[in-house]
Design a protein around this motif. Structure first.
Motif, PDB file in Angstrom:
ATOM      1  N   ALA A   1      30.866  -9.803 -13.932  1.00 14.36           N
ATOM      2  CA  ALA A   1      30.695  -8.354 -13.871  1.00 14.36           C
ATOM      3  C   ALA A   1      31.502  -7.759 -12.720  1.00 14.36           C
ATOM      4  O   ALA A   1      32.129  -6.698 -12.855  1.00 14.36           O
ATOM      5  CB  ALA A   1      29.214  -8.008 -13.727  1.00 14.36           C
ATOM      6  N   THR A   2      31.477  -8.425 -11.562  1.00 12.36           N
ATOM      7  CA  THR A   2      32.237  -7.942 -10.412  1.00 12.36           C
ATOM      8  C   THR A   2      33.731  -7.916 -10.715  1.00 12.36           C
ATOM      9  O   THR A   2      34.427  -6.931 -10.426  1.00 12.36           O
ATOM     10  CB  THR A   2      31.984  -8.827  -9.181  1.00 12.36           C
ATOM     11  OG1 THR A   2      30.596  -8.799  -8.865  1.00 12.36           O
ATOM     12  CG2 THR A   2      32.786  -8.355  -7.988  1.00 12.36           C
ATOM     13  N   VAL A   3      34.234  -9.006 -11.288  1.00  9.59           N
ATOM     14  CA  VAL A   3      35.652  -9.097 -11.622  1.00  9.59           C
ATOM     15  C   VAL A   3      36.031  -8.010 -12.618  1.00  9.59           C
ATOM     16  O   VAL A   3      37.043  -7.307 -12.454  1.00  9.59           O
ATOM     17  CB  VAL A   3      35.982 -10.491 -12.183  1.00  9.59           C
ATOM     18  CG1 VAL A   3      37.399 -10.514 -12.758  1.00  9.59           C
ATOM     19  CG2 VAL A   3      35.835 -11.548 -11.107  1.00  9.59           C
ATOM     20  N   SER A   4      35.209  -7.841 -13.648  1.00  6.93           N
ATOM     21  CA  SER A   4      35.502  -6.840 -14.677  1.00  6.93           C
ATOM     22  C   SER A   4      35.489  -5.431 -14.098  1.00  6.93           C
ATOM     23  O   SER A   4      36.383  -4.619 -14.387  1.00  6.93           O
ATOM     24  CB  SER A   4      34.481  -6.957 -15.811  1.00  6.93           C
ATOM     25  OG  SER A   4      34.725  -5.986 -16.809  1.00  6.93           O
TER      26      SER A   4
ATOM     27  N   ILE B   1      40.948  -0.833 -10.761  1.00  8.04           N
ATOM     28  CA  ILE B   1      42.361  -0.929 -10.369  1.00  8.04           C
ATOM     29  C   ILE B   1      43.265  -0.599 -11.550  1.00  8.04           C
ATOM     30  O   ILE B   1      44.280   0.099 -11.409  1.00  8.04           O
ATOM     31  CB  ILE B   1      42.665  -2.330  -9.808  1.00  8.04           C
ATOM     32  CG1 ILE B   1      41.851  -2.557  -8.518  1.00  8.04           C
ATOM     33  CG2 ILE B   1      44.155  -2.487  -9.532  1.00  8.04           C
ATOM     34  CD1 ILE B   1      41.908  -3.969  -7.992  1.00  8.04           C
ATOM     35  N   TRP B   2      42.892  -1.084 -12.722  1.00  3.43           N
ATOM     36  CA  TRP B   2      43.643  -0.797 -13.945  1.00  3.43           C
ATOM     37  C   TRP B   2      43.720   0.709 -14.189  1.00  3.43           C
ATOM     38  O   TRP B   2      44.760   1.246 -14.578  1.00  3.43           O
ATOM     39  CB  TRP B   2      42.964  -1.507 -15.108  1.00  3.43           C
ATOM     40  CG  TRP B   2      43.451  -1.177 -16.485  1.00  3.43           C
ATOM     41  CD1 TRP B   2      42.911  -0.279 -17.362  1.00  3.43           C
ATOM     42  CD2 TRP B   2      44.563  -1.748 -17.168  1.00  3.43           C
ATOM     43  NE1 TRP B   2      43.617  -0.259 -18.539  1.00  3.43           N
ATOM     44  CE2 TRP B   2      44.629  -1.156 -18.444  1.00  3.43           C
ATOM     45  CE3 TRP B   2      45.513  -2.715 -16.820  1.00  3.43           C
ATOM     46  CZ2 TRP B   2      45.614  -1.477 -19.377  1.00  3.43           C
ATOM     47  CZ3 TRP B   2      46.493  -3.045 -17.757  1.00  3.43           C
ATOM     48  CH2 TRP B   2      46.536  -2.440 -19.015  1.00  3.43           C
TER      49      TRP B   2
ATOM     50  N   LEU C   1      50.312  -4.093  -9.097  1.00  2.02           N
ATOM     51  CA  LEU C   1      50.081  -5.455  -8.602  1.00  2.02           C
ATOM     52  C   LEU C   1      50.457  -5.604  -7.118  1.00  2.02           C
ATOM     53  O   LEU C   1      49.652  -6.120  -6.330  1.00  2.02           O
ATOM     54  CB  LEU C   1      50.824  -6.475  -9.460  1.00  2.02           C
ATOM     55  CG  LEU C   1      50.210  -6.736 -10.846  1.00  2.02           C
ATOM     56  CD1 LEU C   1      51.138  -7.606 -11.676  1.00  2.02           C
ATOM     57  CD2 LEU C   1      48.846  -7.399 -10.709  1.00  2.02           C
ATOM     58  N   PRO C   2      51.661  -5.187  -6.685  1.00  2.00           N
ATOM     59  CA  PRO C   2      51.958  -5.316  -5.249  1.00  2.00           C
ATOM     60  C   PRO C   2      51.044  -4.461  -4.377  1.00  2.00           C
ATOM     61  O   PRO C   2      50.672  -4.884  -3.271  1.00  2.00           O
ATOM     62  CB  PRO C   2      53.418  -4.865  -5.142  1.00  2.00           C
ATOM     63  CG  PRO C   2      53.735  -4.183  -6.413  1.00  2.00           C
ATOM     64  CD  PRO C   2      52.847  -4.759  -7.445  1.00  2.00           C
TER      65      PRO C   2
ATOM     66  N   LEU D   1      47.750   5.908  -3.491  1.00  2.00           N
ATOM     67  CA  LEU D   1      47.197   5.283  -2.285  1.00  2.00           C
ATOM     68  C   LEU D   1      45.770   5.761  -2.022  1.00  2.00           C
ATOM     69  O   LEU D   1      44.918   4.981  -1.570  1.00  2.00           O
ATOM     70  CB  LEU D   1      48.087   5.570  -1.080  1.00  2.00           C
ATOM     71  CG  LEU D   1      49.468   4.908  -1.063  1.00  2.00           C
ATOM     72  CD1 LEU D   1      50.170   5.197   0.253  1.00  2.00           C
ATOM     73  CD2 LEU D   1      49.371   3.407  -1.281  1.00  2.00           C
ATOM     74  N   LYS D   2      45.501   7.026  -2.311  1.00  2.00           N
ATOM     75  CA  LYS D   2      44.150   7.549  -2.115  1.00  2.00           C
ATOM     76  C   LYS D   2      43.156   6.826  -3.011  1.00  2.00           C
ATOM     77  O   LYS D   2      42.031   6.516  -2.595  1.00  2.00           O
ATOM     78  CB  LYS D   2      44.131   9.049  -2.400  1.00  2.00           C
ATOM     79  CG  LYS D   2      42.777   9.693  -2.097  1.00  2.00           C
ATOM     80  CD  LYS D   2      42.817  11.200  -2.310  1.00  2.00           C
ATOM     81  CE  LYS D   2      41.457  11.811  -1.990  1.00  2.00           C
ATOM     82  NZ  LYS D   2      41.472  13.289  -2.184  1.00  2.00           N
ATOM     83  N   GLU D   3      43.575   6.551  -4.255  1.00  2.00           N
ATOM     84  CA  GLU D   3      42.699   5.809  -5.178  1.00  2.00           C
ATOM     85  C   GLU D   3      42.392   4.415  -4.630  1.00  2.00           C
ATOM     86  O   GLU D   3      41.284   3.905  -4.791  1.00  2.00           O
ATOM     87  CB  GLU D   3      43.356   5.697  -6.554  1.00  2.00           C
ATOM     88  CG  GLU D   3      43.406   6.998  -7.334  1.00  2.00           C
ATOM     89  CD  GLU D   3      42.019   7.477  -7.744  1.00  2.00           C
ATOM     90  OE1 GLU D   3      41.201   6.639  -8.168  1.00  2.00           O
ATOM     91  OE2 GLU D   3      41.750   8.685  -7.604  1.00  2.00           O
ATOM     92  N   PHE D   4      43.370   3.803  -3.971  1.00  2.00           N
ATOM     93  CA  PHE D   4      43.160   2.463  -3.418  1.00  2.00           C
ATOM     94  C   PHE D   4      42.266   2.469  -2.174  1.00  2.00           C
ATOM     95  O   PHE D   4      41.791   1.418  -1.753  1.00  2.00           O
ATOM     96  CB  PHE D   4      44.505   1.811  -3.083  1.00  2.00           C
ATOM     97  CG  PHE D   4      45.093   1.003  -4.204  1.00  2.00           C
ATOM     98  CD1 PHE D   4      44.607  -0.258  -4.513  1.00  2.00           C
ATOM     99  CD2 PHE D   4      46.126   1.512  -4.970  1.00  2.00           C
ATOM    100  CE1 PHE D   4      45.147  -1.003  -5.549  1.00  2.00           C
ATOM    101  CE2 PHE D   4      46.674   0.775  -6.005  1.00  2.00           C
ATOM    102  CZ  PHE D   4      46.180  -0.486  -6.299  1.00  2.00           C
ATOM    103  N   THR D   5      42.069   3.616  -1.574  1.00  2.00           N
ATOM    104  CA  THR D   5      41.236   3.669  -0.365  1.00  2.00           C
ATOM    105  C   THR D   5      39.791   4.058  -0.655  1.00  2.00           C
ATOM    106  O   THR D   5      38.959   4.038   0.244  1.00  2.00           O
ATOM    107  CB  THR D   5      41.817   4.683   0.647  1.00  2.00           C
ATOM    108  OG1 THR D   5      41.824   5.994   0.060  1.00  2.00           O
ATOM    109  CG2 THR D   5      43.215   4.288   1.053  1.00  2.00           C
TER     110      THR D   5
END
Length: 608
Positions: free
Chosen positions: A5-8, A14-15, A35-36, A139-143
């Protein structure tokens, strides 16, 4: 929350960030950006707790020749970043975001910068993202907390799964060959369990150190699962993980993952294993691999053929078809195993039987079998890989078989040991459940026969291909029957001489003073009447000839100069089960029922 569940959840989040790239990049380019950034964000999250300590150490020891080691100590890892920026702080200056982000990436330690350089398309994409005003949004989404990749939230094990899942999704989204980078975890777990079935005692103790190698390591999934398994048996054991990977992006992800886990990342090498072997001359305790199927080795031909001519070269036993390199990886596994080493390597069906006696594939099988390196072959269920539904097999190799297994090969047909997935992933429609893994490993460990496990002598797979010559019709003796009308002849063999087998009975053709056809030797053989026969190694050639050839062709003889020893493993034949056809009366009733049903549909359609 469960591991799956965590992985999914994290992979989905991220997807979804890729949606911000719509209109700026084509779908097949999304992975080159996401990916990078995932790798960089993971490094950023891991280093966050020691960030201030690194900045302080950088000021305090700026002139020290040991600065690199002092910064590693401050960060708590074998890598660091000396930039005052983090992903979150980068967003404080939107106008300078691209320049600050590049400066941030350049402030990583040299080993991380070398990894990031492998994501070659990303750096020009970075300029495009800035120009099109999507860099800030991405970048905001990644933070955000939803995409938090801090080790407290996402373990190293989970992160490995997430990397592989993202690769699979991005590859599948534009019909790339995801399977060359990604092996289902249950398949890896089966391979690892098979590999360590007989080694529990060897892995016990306080100072155990073992080495494992994957010549086509992808993102390092096999290496990681092997490490997890050994640590579950002995938390004090040490495993040196080594691998080589051709694809730049998967190499970078593998090396980053190893670096973050605290493994020696320098043992993950980049390059083509077949033509640029980074581990030449080295041997390992264990080898695990899923090399690509059907990948041609035309580009590596010169290097491979050069090594094949070397007595101690990996490929000296023989060369497979230029269209499929997997048997070259099989030979690599054999060459890289220590004298007591063990390997598990995935192959498709062709290495079992392609190639006639004397051909490259047959010679490779002969080398492996006659040296008693093949321990077992396990047939896997179909439709368990993401990129193919074809039959696949695990070859288990051992250079130090137990006494009971010497000269023997175990075949296990696990084709029916699967459960259907609720939702297909590419070509993956089936999974191997834990119970099936346990059953397969039990059969292998017990070395017992059953309806899905059979044990053979090495010699059972060998045969001598003999060439049967006959004179022209005008010289031929009367025949009781024409054998060529009764049995189909195999294809002609290549002309390669051989010594007698080392671990099978010496049944190679013996030189005889006279030809076995009886009477005088004919003046000349008629090539149009030439035939071949495959004589099992366990059978005397002359007895076979007298029984199977002479009654049908009394004037025939064997041209012993053309006899060749070959090997094949007809796996499917050994487990074939005859299913009788259904009774005609039953079929007739079913056909009649279908006709009536069709007539009813037609009547409803046309209102009759």
């Amino acid at each position: 929350m469960s591991l799956a569940a965590t992985v999914s959840e994290k992979a989905n989040l991220i997807w979804a960030i890729a949606d911000k790239l719509t209109g700026v990049f084509k779908p097949h380019q999304y992975g080159e950006v996401i990916l990078p950034l995932t790798v960089i964000r993971r490094f950023d999250s891991v280093l966050e707790p020691g960030k201030q300590a690194v900045l302080d150490a950088c000021k305090q020891y700026a002139d020290s020749p040991l600065l690199d080691k002092l910064l590693e100590k401050a960060s708590g890892y074998a890598f660091y970043n000396t930039s005052p920026f983090t992903f979150a702080r980068l967003l404080d200056a939107p106008a300078d975001l691209e320049a600050n982000f590049r400066a941030y990436c350049n402030a990583f330690s040299p080993n991380v910068r070398q990894i990031l350089e492998r994501f070659k398309p990303f750096w020009p994409h970075l300029a495009t993202m800035s120009e099109k005003n999507v860099l800030y949004m991405v970048l905001k989404e990644f933070t955000t907390s939803k995409a938090d990749l801090h080790p407290d939230k996402v373990s190293n094990l989970e992160m490995g799964y997430i990397f592989e899942e993202l690769i699979r999704r991005f590859s599948e989204a534009h019909n790339e060959d995801a399977g060359q980078h990604y092996t289902p975890r249950e398949v890896i777990e089966l391979m690892v369990n098979l590999l360590f079935t007989h080694d529990s005692a060897a892995l016990s103790g306080a100072s155990v150190t073992k080495s494992i190698y994957d010549p086509a390591c992808g993102t390092g999934g096999m290496l990681s699962v092997a490490q997890e398994h050994i640590h579950s048996l002995n938390s004090r054991a040490s495993l040196v993980l080594c691998g080589q990977e051709l694809n730049d992006e998967t190499f970078a992800i593998c090396k980053a993952d190893m670096l973050i886990k605290g493994n020696e990342a320098d043992f993950i090498k980049s390059g083509n294993t077949l033509s640029d072997d980074q581990f030449a001359g080295q041997q390992f305790d264990y080898i695990l691999s899923n090399p690509p199927f059907g990948r041609e080795w035309k580009n590596e031909k010169a290097a491979v053929e050069r090594e094949a001519k070397q007595v101690d070269g990996r490929f000296s036993a023989g060369l497979p078809s230029i269209s499929d390199s997997q048997m070259l990886f099989l030979q690599t596994a054999v060459a890289r195993l220590k004298p007591e080493g063990r390997a598990a390597i995935i192959q498709n069906g062709s290495p079992l039987f392609t190639g006639d006696a004397g051909s490259g594939p047959s010679e490779i099988r002969r080398f492996i079998l006659e040296n008693d390196f093949l321990d077992a072959i396990i047939a896997l269920p179909n439709d368990i890989f993401y990129n193919t539904g074809i039959a696949t097999y695990i070859w288990v190799l051992s250079k130090a078989k137990s006494a009971s297994r010497r000269g023997k090969v175990q075949l296990i047909n696990a084709n029916g040991l699967f459960e259907k997935r609720r939702k297909s992933l590419g070509n993956k429609r089936n999974d191997i459940p834990p119970a099936a893994i346990a059953e397969i490993c039990q059969l292998y460990g017990d070395f017992a026969e059953s309806n899905i496990s059979k044990i053979f002598d090495v010699a059972d797979f060998g045969y001598t291909k003999i060439t049967v010559e006959r004179p022209a019709e005008s010289e031929a003796a009367p025949e009781s029957a024409d054998k060529s009308e009764q049995r189909e002849a195999p294809a002609p063999a290549a002309l390669v001489p051989y010594a007698a087998p080392s671990c099978v009975p010496d049944t190679a053709p013996k030189k005889r003073g006279r030809k076995p056809g009886g009477g005088r030797k004919p003046r000349k053989a008629d090539a149009s009447r030439r035939d071949t026969e495959n004589v099992p190694l366990k059978e005397d050639i002359q007895d076979y000839f007298k029984r199977e050839v002479l009654p049908f062709a009394p004037d025939a003889w064997i041209d012993e100069s053309k006899s060749r020893v070959g090997y094949e493993i007809p796996f499917t034949r050994y487990f074939y089960e005859y299913t009788p056809p259904r009774p005609a009366a039953e079929l007739a009733v079913e056909i009649r029922e279908l006709e009536m049903e069709l007539a009813g549909h037609l009547a409803n359609l046309f209102g009759e």
